[in-house]
Enzyme design. Structure first.
Site, PDB file in Angstrom:
ATOM      1  CD  GLN A 101      -2.557  -1.274   2.641  1.00 54.30           C
ATOM      2  OE1 GLN A 101      -3.633  -0.727   2.831  1.00 54.30           O
ATOM      3  NE2 GLN A 101      -1.938  -1.966   3.603  1.00 54.30           N
ATOM      4  CG  ASN A 102       4.158   1.393   2.355  1.00 56.80           C
ATOM      5  OD1 ASN A 102       3.156   1.785   2.958  1.00 56.80           O
ATOM      6  ND2 ASN A 102       5.052   0.603   2.907  1.00 56.80           N
ATOM      7  CB  VAL A 103       3.231   5.722  -2.915  1.00 57.56           C
ATOM      8  CG1 VAL A 103       1.764   5.337  -2.924  1.00 57.56           C
ATOM      9  CG2 VAL A 103       3.494   6.828  -1.895  1.00 57.56           C
ATOM     10  CG  HIS A 119      -2.577   2.767  -2.536  1.00 56.37           C
ATOM     11  ND1 HIS A 119      -2.450   2.583  -1.176  1.00 56.37           N
ATOM     12  CD2 HIS A 119      -3.798   2.277  -2.855  1.00 56.37           C
ATOM     13  CE1 HIS A 119      -3.549   2.003  -0.692  1.00 56.37           C
ATOM     14  NE2 HIS A 119      -4.378   1.810  -1.703  1.00 56.37           N
ATOM     15  CB  CYS A 130      -0.989  14.010 -22.852  1.00 57.41           C
ATOM     16  SG  CYS A 130       0.548  14.289 -21.916  1.00 57.41           S
ATOM     17  CB  CYS A 178       1.948  18.312 -19.083  1.00 59.10           C
ATOM     18  SG  CYS A 178       2.587  17.112 -20.292  1.00 59.10           S
ATOM     19  CB  SER A 220      -3.854   0.225  10.947  1.00 62.15           C
ATOM     20  OG  SER A 220      -4.135   1.171   9.920  1.00 62.15           O
ATOM     21  CG  ASN A 244       0.111  -3.130  12.563  1.00 54.45           C
ATOM     22  OD1 ASN A 244       0.795  -2.465  11.790  1.00 54.45           O
ATOM     23  ND2 ASN A 244      -0.866  -2.597  13.271  1.00 54.45           N
TER      24      ASN A 244
END
Length: 274
Positions: A101-103, A119, A130, A178, A220, A244
């Site tokens: 779930q981390n980016v 994500h 575009c 952009c 969590s 956790n």
């Protein structure tokens, strides 16, 4: 710790093909703050929504001004014990798929290969007109060049490349467009209020079906986009374990829970399995 980890080690030995779901707790040891406390409640105001970001130039100015500061931490973050342990666990043949779930991209940086960034990735920027993608590091150079007075500021780091830069007038902040079409630039991540691309969900569900068990690490599970995979596992009769600190949304669904620092626990798990 070894006594605490014995049930987790046995769980993994009984279920050798794991589907791993990770969250912010894996990255806190890399200096990236998490969103929630031990009770699963917000530590700070909720992140910006997709609708607010796309609908307001003022919101985009505030977002990118804070991101200019916060990127200094995010862009330099390196994998921590949890990331390295999960990569090692994959190397030992125990990980069928890692869904994060981390980016921050730190699982890949640590050497994990069977990964899905549920994500998206904060190190990439997408044009909403575009569709062109470009490196976030390149945009940082443009942001700093066009906003030199902001580049001198400092602030406390916040989750996912944000910074606590409040109480300022953002109206003069220059947000680049952009360079190809002049469209709106947005981090290539799923904001709150935005849908996860269906192909990612489908790929994750297919991998979960082939796994012997689900292991939650450092989450969590308060966000439904991750929690639904626990629901799917339980519905299919697939056991679920979690490492956790604090409450999770799935506590009553878990086969096993280890309340310990995730990096320490996973390092111990790998040591016992190896």
């Amino acid at each position: 710790m070894n006594g605490t980890l014995s049930p987790l080690t046995e769980f993994v030995r009984r279920h050798p093909r794991l589907f791993v779901l990770t969250g912010a707790g894996c990255s806190t040891e890399s200096g990236i703050p998490d969103y929630r406390d031990a009770n699963g409640d917000w530590k700070r105001a909720a992140p910006v929504t997709f609708q607010a970001f796309m609908g307001s130039e003022a919101t985009r100015q505030r977002y990118w001004a804070r991101s200019l500061i916060g990127w200094r931490i995010m862009g330099q973050a390196r994998p921590g014990p949890a990331h390295h342990s999960l990569a090692r666990l994959e190397g030992l043949g125990h990980v069928r798929m890692l869904l994060t779930q981390n980016v921050d991209g730190l699982h890949e940086a640590a050497g994990s290969r069977a990964t899905i960034d549920l994500h998206g990735r904060i190190d990439t920027v997408r044009c909403m007109a575009c569709g062109r993608r470009s490196p976030r590091a390149k945009l940082q150079e443009v942001l700093m060049a066009r906003n030199p007075e902001w580049a001198q500021l400092s602030a406390r780091s916040a989750p996912d490349g944000d910074a606590d830069l409040d109480g300022r007038d953002f109206s003069g902040f220059v947000v680049p467009a952009c360079e190809v079409c002049g469209g709106t630039l947005k981090p290539d991540v799923v904001f709150f209020g935005e849908s996860v691309p269906p192909e990612r969900v489908a790929a994750a569900r297919a991998a979960l079906q082939e796994a012997d068990a689900l292991l939650v690490a450092g989450s969590s599970l308060m966000v439904y986009s991750g929690f639904r995979f626990v629901q799917a596992a339980v519905a299919a009769g697939t056991p679920v374990a979690a490492v956790n600190l604090g409450r999770t949304r799935a506590d009553d669904l878990l086969t096993l829970k280890v309340e310990a620092p995730v990096g320490q626990a996973l390092s111990g798990l790998v040591a016992q399995l190896a």
